[in-house]
Design a protein around this motif. Structure first.
Motif, PDB file in Angstrom:
ATOM      1  N   PHE A 220      -1.521  62.216  57.589  1.00 46.13           N
ATOM      2  CA  PHE A 220      -1.127  62.209  58.720  1.00 46.13           C
ATOM      3  C   PHE A 220      -1.456  63.859  59.133  1.00 46.13           C
ATOM      4  CE2 PHE A 220       1.984  63.755  62.128  1.00 46.13           C
ATOM      5  CZ  PHE A 220       1.485  62.926  63.227  1.00 46.13           C
TER       6      PHE A 220
ATOM      7  N   LEU B  73      -1.438  66.900  62.369  1.00 48.12           N
ATOM      8  CA  LEU B  73      -1.046  67.407  63.827  1.00 48.12           C
ATOM      9  C   LEU B  73      -1.978  67.905  64.317  1.00 48.12           C
ATOM     10  CD1 LEU B  73       2.872  68.415  63.563  1.00 48.12           C
ATOM     11  CD2 LEU B  73       1.934  66.370  64.799  1.00 48.12           C
TER      12      LEU B  73
ATOM     13  N   GLU C 137       1.879  71.562  69.434  1.00 43.15           N
ATOM     14  CA  GLU C 137       2.722  70.829  68.750  1.00 43.15           C
ATOM     15  C   GLU C 137       2.926  71.166  67.353  1.00 43.15           C
ATOM     16  OE1 GLU C 137       0.965  66.621  68.588  1.00 43.15           O
ATOM     17  OE2 GLU C 137       2.122  66.144  70.408  1.00 43.15           O
TER      18      GLU C 137
ATOM     19  N   LYS D 178      11.232  66.773  68.928  1.00 42.83           N
ATOM     20  CA  LYS D 178      10.363  65.580  69.405  1.00 42.83           C
ATOM     21  C   LYS D 178       9.158  65.331  68.897  1.00 42.83           C
ATOM     22  CE  LYS D 178      12.794  66.210  73.832  1.00 42.83           C
ATOM     23  NZ  LYS D 178      12.677  66.875  74.920  1.00 42.83           N
ATOM     24  N   VAL D 179       8.449  66.345  68.297  1.00 49.16           N
ATOM     25  CA  VAL D 179       7.296  66.303  67.567  1.00 49.16           C
ATOM     26  C   VAL D 179       7.546  65.609  66.263  1.00 49.16           C
ATOM     27  CG1 VAL D 179       5.199  67.333  66.659  1.00 49.16           C
ATOM     28  CG2 VAL D 179       5.858  68.130  68.885  1.00 49.16           C
TER      29      VAL D 179
ATOM     30  N   ARG E 183       9.472  63.469  65.409  1.00 53.02           N
ATOM     31  CA  ARG E 183       9.766  62.019  65.177  1.00 53.02           C
ATOM     32  C   ARG E 183       8.385  61.437  64.725  1.00 53.02           C
ATOM     33  NH1 ARG E 183      11.947  61.784  71.615  1.00 53.02           N
ATOM     34  NH2 ARG E 183      14.090  62.516  70.917  1.00 53.02           N
ATOM     35  N   LYS E 184       7.227  62.155  64.761  1.00 49.27           N
ATOM     36  CA  LYS E 184       5.999  61.506  64.356  1.00 49.27           C
ATOM     37  C   LYS E 184       5.985  61.490  62.672  1.00 49.27           C
ATOM     38  CE  LYS E 184       3.189  63.081  68.388  1.00 49.27           C
ATOM     39  NZ  LYS E 184       1.914  63.808  68.706  1.00 49.27           N
ATOM     40  N   CYS E 185       6.724  62.304  62.109  1.00 49.67           N
ATOM     41  CA  CYS E 185       7.186  62.686  60.781  1.00 49.67           C
ATOM     42  C   CYS E 185       8.097  61.848  60.069  1.00 49.67           C
ATOM     43  CB  CYS E 185       7.225  64.187  60.539  1.00 49.67           C
ATOM     44  SG  CYS E 185       6.227  65.286  61.665  1.00 49.67           S
TER      45      CYS E 185
END
Length: 129
Positions: A108, A110, A115, A33-34, A36-38
């Motif tokens: 970007f 994290l 996460e 799920k994390v 998805r940001k990538c």
């Protein structure tokens, strides 16, 4: 910078150790799920570069080694030094790529420890670890 080099050197020694894989403490399912940001810049499903290199098999792979991707000078240097992506190196890289890699293209970050641990677990899982 000497401190970063020492950490990287230590990580490279540990990268091949079977015991080192046990340091993966995150939750791979949560990490998916994390990730998805990538996905805007990376894929882990197929060996196809986007804005960033594909991440198929990234865990345990030498940094800067994806064919056909134009890496920054800093990442090429880490490749030449033999940096391997693992728990320690990814934990250092993900919250601040530009602090670890000179002139990194990756902007970007994290920043949440959970996460970071979870996405590393996901990357390791998808890499067959």
């Amino acid at each position: 910078m000497k401190f970063v080099t020492a950490i990287i050197a230590g990580a490279m020694v540990l990268a091949g150790s079977a015991a080192y894989a046990q340091d993966i403490t995150g939750d791979a399912e949560a990490g998916e799920k994390v990730f998805r940001k990538c996905k805007a810049c990376h894929t882990i499903e197929k060996e196809q570069n986007k804005v960033g290199p594909h991440l198929v098999g990234i865990y345990g792979r030498t940094a800067g080694s994806v064919d056909g991707y134009k890496y920054s000078v800093g990442l090429k240097k880490l490749h030449d030094e033999g940096l391997v992506w693992n728990v320690e190196t990814l934990t250092q890289y993900l919250p601040s790529p530009k602090d670890m890699v000179e002139k990194s293209k990756m902007t970007f970050k994290l920043t949440k420890e959970k996460e970071i641990a979870d996405v590393i677990a996901y990357l390791a899982h998808e890499s067959g670890e």
